[in-house]
Every structure is written in C-alpha cells, then in structure tokens.
Write a protein that holds these residues in place. Structure first.
Motif, PDB file in Angstrom:
ATOM      1  N   PRO A 169       8.862   5.623  -1.334  1.00  0.00           N
ATOM      2  CA  PRO A 169       8.180   4.954  -2.292  1.00  0.00           C
ATOM      3  C   PRO A 169       8.727   5.005  -3.630  1.00  0.00           C
ATOM      4  O   PRO A 169       7.874   4.079  -4.312  1.00  0.00           O
ATOM      5  CB  PRO A 169       6.765   5.800  -2.006  1.00  0.00           C
ATOM      6  N   ASP A 170       9.406   5.833  -3.962  1.00  0.00           N
ATOM      7  CA  ASP A 170       9.902   6.091  -5.238  1.00  0.00           C
ATOM      8  C   ASP A 170      11.516   5.176  -5.493  1.00  0.00           C
ATOM      9  O   ASP A 170      12.176   5.710  -6.158  1.00  0.00           O
ATOM     10  CB  ASP A 170      10.110   7.514  -6.105  1.00  0.00           C
ATOM     11  N   GLN A 195      10.269  -2.013  -8.324  1.00  0.00           N
ATOM     12  CA  GLN A 195       8.845  -1.497  -8.924  1.00  0.00           C
ATOM     13  C   GLN A 195       7.943  -2.307  -8.233  1.00  0.00           C
ATOM     14  O   GLN A 195       7.746  -3.410  -8.219  1.00  0.00           O
ATOM     15  CB  GLN A 195       9.198  -1.902 -10.448  1.00  0.00           C
ATOM     16  N   TRP A 196       6.735  -1.448  -7.902  1.00  0.00           N
ATOM     17  CA  TRP A 196       5.802  -2.005  -7.343  1.00  0.00           C
ATOM     18  C   TRP A 196       4.210  -1.972  -8.460  1.00  0.00           C
ATOM     19  O   TRP A 196       4.190  -0.869  -8.955  1.00  0.00           O
ATOM     20  CB  TRP A 196       5.186  -1.128  -6.013  1.00  0.00           C
ATOM     21  N   LEU A 197       3.852  -2.844  -8.802  1.00  0.00           N
ATOM     22  CA  LEU A 197       2.686  -3.240  -9.973  1.00  0.00           C
ATOM     23  C   LEU A 197       1.432  -3.305  -9.351  1.00  0.00           C
ATOM     24  O   LEU A 197       1.390  -4.320  -8.360  1.00  0.00           O
ATOM     25  CB  LEU A 197       3.316  -4.337 -10.927  1.00  0.00           C
ATOM     26  N   ALA A 198       0.611  -2.903  -9.908  1.00  0.00           N
ATOM     27  CA  ALA A 198      -0.892  -2.951  -9.699  1.00  0.00           C
ATOM     28  C   ALA A 198      -1.372  -4.266 -10.192  1.00  0.00           C
ATOM     29  O   ALA A 198      -0.588  -4.708 -11.335  1.00  0.00           O
ATOM     30  CB  ALA A 198      -1.612  -1.786 -10.121  1.00  0.00           C
ATOM     31  N   ALA A 210       0.807  -1.182   0.061  1.00  0.00           N
ATOM     32  CA  ALA A 210      -0.002   0.138   0.231  1.00  0.00           C
ATOM     33  C   ALA A 210       0.817   1.070   0.051  1.00  0.00           C
ATOM     34  O   ALA A 210       0.543   2.307  -0.781  1.00  0.00           O
ATOM     35  CB  ALA A 210      -0.974  -0.039   1.244  1.00  0.00           C
ATOM     36  N   ALA A 211       1.914   1.316   1.000  1.00  0.00           N
ATOM     37  CA  ALA A 211       2.802   2.405   0.701  1.00  0.00           C
ATOM     38  C   ALA A 211       3.975   2.247  -0.293  1.00  0.00           C
ATOM     39  O   ALA A 211       4.730   3.324  -0.370  1.00  0.00           O
ATOM     40  CB  ALA A 211       3.384   2.479   2.597  1.00  0.00           C
ATOM     41  N   LYS A 212       4.103   1.153  -0.722  1.00  0.00           N
ATOM     42  CA  LYS A 212       5.262   0.965  -1.710  1.00  0.00           C
ATOM     43  C   LYS A 212       6.630   1.272  -0.819  1.00  0.00           C
ATOM     44  O   LYS A 212       7.465   1.931  -1.330  1.00  0.00           O
ATOM     45  CB  LYS A 212       5.120   2.128  -2.918  1.00  0.00           C
TER      46      LYS A 212
END
Length: 631
Positions: A137-138, A143-146, A63-65
C-alpha cells in the motif's frame, strides 16, 4: 554486484534483440561490458540472465491501494545459467511459475533501505517466468489520491513515478536503466475510470471485465529502460493538439492545459529538424493532479506533467521542450547507470535551449540559459563549493540513493559542457556530430567512458590542439567548472539588470515589471538582496502583486525572498502554495528555507508539513523528511 563480463558480450548483444527486431550494433555489447556500466543500484546480473520483455496483467485496487496480478518476464539466459536475479522493494510475492504453470523456486534476500531486496528465481530451464504478486500500500512509485486531492474532485486518481529506482516497488523486473526491455500491459480499473500508460494504447476506450471494471491494454515494442514504464488512472479526458500530439488531463484542467500546450506539434518538428526523426510514434502528454512531484517526466509516448506549468501565457513551455528532448537524450540514448545521469539531463537541457531558440528566438533561449547558470552557481555552493566531488558530472553514488545525483550539476553543468564544445568547434560541426551520436547509440545505454570514446572518434578525430581546448576529461571527471567554459549570455537581461540597480538606488519598484516575461521577472526577484526588510517587501508586494501571482515560478521566487526576510504577511500564501501542490522543485527549497530561519521558520514548517505531507508523493516527502529531521 559483479562487473559485467567482457566475455559475456555476445550473449548480452543477442539478449538485447527483441523478436522481429534488427540487432543493435556492436556498441550495445561494448556498453554492457564496460567497467563503468556496472549498476550498483540493481541486484541484476545481466551477464548471467536478463529480462528482455515484461507482460503485466494487473488490477488497480483503489480501496487497498495496491496493484495486484501477474508479471510475466521473458528471460535470456547465458549457457549454464540456473537463476535470474530481479529487483524488488516491498512486493508481496505469492508464487513464481514457468510459462506452463509449473512452480519455480524463488527467494527474497535481505533488504537494503536504498535499493530494496533481490528476488532470485531458479529457472529450471524456463525462458519465461510468471510472478503473481501485490504491491504494498505504501509502494514508493505509486500515489493513490482521494477525490478531494484531484483537480475535479470527482474520482480517485493513481499515477506512478518510476525514476530512478522506484518501479521495483510495483513491477518485479531488473530495474536498471541499462537493461532495456520491451513491455505490454493489461490494466483493470473501475469502469468509470480511464487508464493510460507510456506505450501504444491498444484499447483507448477499454474493455468490459466480467465481475466489474474495465481493462485497458498497452504495448511498447521498443526496448526502454524499465524506469520509463508509467501508469495513470482516474477521471481522464483527451484533446488532440496536432496529427501526432495531444494532451490528457482531468476534465477540469483539460482546456487550460490544451491552451498552454498549443505549440507542441511545432516543438516536435523543430526537434526533428535539429537531431533527426522522432522515433516513438505519438507524442502525447498528461497533466496530472497537483501532487505530481516533478515538473515533467519523459515517459515515452506520454510525458507526465505538473499543472504548475500552466501559467496562462505559455511562458513556462520550456518544460515541454525539455521533456520532448528526452525522446532523444534519455529515452533513445540512456545512461547505463545513475552515476552518469548527466548523459540524460545535460544533453536534454542543451537540446531544450535549441528547441526554444528555434521556436521563440535567441533572446528567450539565452534568458533560460542565464537563469540556469545562476541556479548552477547556487547548487555548487550548496554542494560545498567547486572542489566538492558532488560537482563532478560522473558521480560516485556508492551507498547512496541515486536521487542524490539528480541536481543542477547534471542538468546545467552538463549543458554548459555541450555549449562549450559547440562554441569551440562551431554549431554546424557540433550539430552533425550530435545527430550522428543519437543515430549511433539509438535504443542503447551509454556511459561516460563510451561518450568520451565517441566524441574523440567522431568529432575530435585525433586533433591534439582541439583535444586540449575541449578539456573533456576535466569536464566529466573533475569537480567544479573548467576554465574553458563559455560564459553564459547576459545581454538578454540587460534591461532587467539595469532595473535592479535602479531599484536598489531609488527604492521604487520597476513600473515595467508587468510588461516583462516570466524569465525577466525571475531575474529581477532572484537578483534582489536577501535582506530587504519587511517595509520594502510590503512596497514590492503592493506594487507588483506578487502574492497574487498565478505563475508558480514567480510565486516561488517571491516566497523564497519573503522567507529570507521573515515576512509574516506571506505565511498564509506560503501555506496555500505548499498544501495545494507537491512539486519537489518548489516544496523542498521552501521547507529548507523555513528550517534555516530557526525559531521563526521551524514552527511554521512543522505546522504546514503536518498538513501537507499526506498529499505529497514519496519523492517529495522523502526529501522534506530529511530536511526537517532533527530540526
């Protein structure tokens, strides 16, 4: 950053020896005290204090990446050392303690846009420090994918890409390839996900965690370069391929991936027959979601792969041969700093061709070599011509991101250098030297100067005539391609080259195109003039169904040709390609080609990039950002 001190060699040698391991030979000390081992892309001062082991205990917060938790670092300090300097970029540090929980003083220095900021910890006698922190978060490595960005579209997905200096955005350590470290990790992910890492999997099914989630444990008991610590988590399944090989992927991709990779066990055996035993236990792979920015990444025990290598006919498996070869050149023997990236990639590209020859025959291997040579010529021209310093193997990356050195110069010029040596001394003699080279430098860093010392001591052996023929220093330190280069094989494409001439004379697309392999089709498309015109492109597309190709390499070559001719009918195909995967090898040149087309191409590039960029890893978006900046 200071040069590594020769007087610190005995300390560094001891620091490289994990508990219970046999001390490496004196070559390790020689490497870390060599002037060209200085890593200008790290704040670490290993001659004062260095990290020998990393223990991660992190939770993946989708959620927070963020990755959040602790990193416990074992430290080997020289006598009188009072501090250790780590690399960090964007990390949010909460506290630093010793192993007993006593607070230690720490400070984050000024940030450099390329290499981040130094994290300096006052040791106060500690030989283990525990850092509590969160990644941003960045964070560039992660890489955080939906769910909708994955193949299965069921669960979110996380993966990392650490090379060259991105792991400092989620792991506070000395992020330098010469500072090899063992590691272990406990990673908590949501209970409906699976986590994998580039080390031995101690809990393949995970362990329930109080309050929710599942913990996975990993370890790497061999000292590796820190960029090789890698993670993936999501909807992941596994299929074995052989006694020590297998593939992970999303369930939606797994069957196709396993079919494509069926020869992996044979590749491992072929590699061992050439250059000695595979020393990492298992060789598994994971096919990641399409956003993965590279063709492959050689993370030990778990190669990360792009799904664009799945062609349905196993025609792109040279990529697997390449990543497997890194288990010797790159992972076993590693460039000490990024100016010598060719010591990883040139050796690996050469080794790749030998694996391909052993399994699929000389013609297939020669075709790949010839295509690589053509790509090298394009790279040299793009670098400013053969006199450009950017065409040297040993580069000057002062003030630059090490990513700038990751071009076909390292890969293809490096491989051409080794093929030239092989041709000059004979394959049997060359193979004996290369196998012994991997043995002599196993689990050690290497530099250009020490490579030259090794080949002179163990292959040239004082033969002045041979030294003159090899032109070793010119290959390593001078721009362009030396005069003694062995010409690339061309006979393997004789039929295709004849077909190109016939097409240019008659205008009739070759009827044999559908019978050619991928390499032959690429040779044909790449050999065509860039100014064919829309009429001929339409005829080609109708006859060869290029826009419908499921082979990413063929489609990429076709799109490049179409853009060069401002061929409007291809734009929807181009948009779908650029928004459906994030592999930089394809993405960056296509956007650059659009940008070169000015008033026709730039609006297309900007429109597609606005849509595609959120799905790209930072490695890819960073390159395209530069391409389109100011355009």
């Amino acid at each position: 950053m200071p040069l590594l001190l020769a007087g610190a060699a005995s300390f560094i040698l001891a620091a490289c020896t994990p508990a219970g391991k046999t001390a490496p030979n004196a070559g390790t000390a020689a490497v870390l005290s060599a002037p060209d081992a200085r890593d200008i892309h790290s704040y670490a001062r290993p001659e004062v204090a260095r990290v020998t082991h990393v223990a991660l205990d992190l939770r993946a917060d989708f959620a927070a990446k963020r990755m959040a938790g602790t990193a416990a670092l074992d430290v080997a300090a020289s006598p009188g050392a009072t501090e250790i300097v780590l690399d960090s970029k964007g990390l949010e540090i909460a506290s630093v303690t010793d192993r007993a929980g006593r607070p230690l003083q720490w400070a984050v220095g000024a940030n450099d846009p390329n290499i981040g900021a130094p994290l300096t910890v006052q040791l106060n006698g500690a030989n283990r420090i525990v850092i509590t922190y969160k990644s941003a978060p960045d964070a560039a490595a992660l890489q955080w994918l939906a769910p909708e960005q994955t193949a299965g579209k069921k669960l979110p997905f996380l993966f990392s890409q650490g090379q060259a200096i991105l792991n400092r955005t989620w792991i506070p350590t000395q992020d330098s390839p010469g500072i090899r470290q063992t590691w272990e990790a406990r990673i908590v992910v949501p209970e409906n996900m699976v986590a994998v890492m580039s080390g031995e999997r101690l809990t393949p099914r995970g362990e329930a965690v109080a309050g929710g989630g599942k913990a996975y444990r990993f370890r790497m008991d061999k000292a590796v370069a820190p960029y090789l610590i890698a993670i993936a988590a999501g909807d992941i399944a596994f299929q074995p391929l052989g006694p020590r090989t297998g593939v992970y992927a999303e369930p939606a991709t797994l069957k196709a991936a396993a079919d494509e990779l069926v020869d992996t066990e044979k590749m491992v055996e072929a590699a061992e027959s050439l250059y000695g035993p595979y020393r990492w236990g298992r060789y598994d792979m994971i096919v990641l979601p399409p956003a993965f920015p590279f063709g492959g990444m050689e993370n030990p025990t778990l190669t990360f792969l792009t799904p664009t290598m799945i062609a349905g006919d196993r025609s792109l498996v040279s990529l697997i041969a390449h990543e497997l070869a890194h288990s010797w050149s790159g992972n076993l023997v590693t460039n000490a700093q990024w100016a010598d990236f060719w010591l990883n990639e040139g050796f690996t590209t050469y080794f790749e061709s030998r694996i391909m020859e052993a399994l699929y025959g000389k013609q297939r291997a020669d075709q790949n070599i010839a295509l690589g040579w053509d790509s090298l010529q394009d790279t040299i021209q793009g670098a400013g011509g053969p006199a450009s310093p950017n065409t040297r193997l040993h580069l000057d990356l002062t003030g630059r991101d090490p990513d700038d050195g990751m071009s076909d110069i390292a890969y293809e010029k490096g491989a051409a250098f080794l093929r030239t040596i092989e041709n000059t001394v004979g394959r049997q003699r060359f193979d004996a030297w290369l196998r012994s080279y991997f043995d002599r430098h196993a689990f050690q860093p290497i530099t250009a100067s020490l490579f030259l010392q090794d080949i002179r001591a163990n292959l040239v052996r004082g033969d002045a005539a041979l030294e003159g023929k090899l032109m070793l220093d010119e290959w390593v330190y001078q721009p362009g391609i030396p005069a003694n280069v062995i010409a690339p094989p061309t006979a393997a494409f004789a039929a295709v080259d004849a077909a190109v001439k016939a097409y240019m004379a008659s205008g009739q697309p070759p009827k044999t195109f559908s019978n050619w392999n991928t390499q032959e089709r690429l040779r044909f498309l790449d050999a065509l003039p860039r100014d064919l015109g829309s009429g001929k492109l339409e005829e080609l597309n109708d006859a060869l169904t290029l826009s419908e190709s499921g082979n990413s390499e063929i489609l990429f070559a076709w799109l490049q040709l179409a853009i060069a001719n401002r061929y409007d009918p291809v734009v929807p195909v181009l948009e779908n390609f650029l928004t459906s995967m994030g592999r930089r090898k394809f993405v960056a040149p296509l956007f650059a080609a659009l940008a070169r087309q000015g008033e026709w191409g730039l609006p297309i590039a900007r429109r597609i990039y606005a849509k595609a960029r959120p799905g790209y890893h930072s490695v890819t978006s960073g390159t395209v950002d530069e391409t389109l900046k100011g355009s």
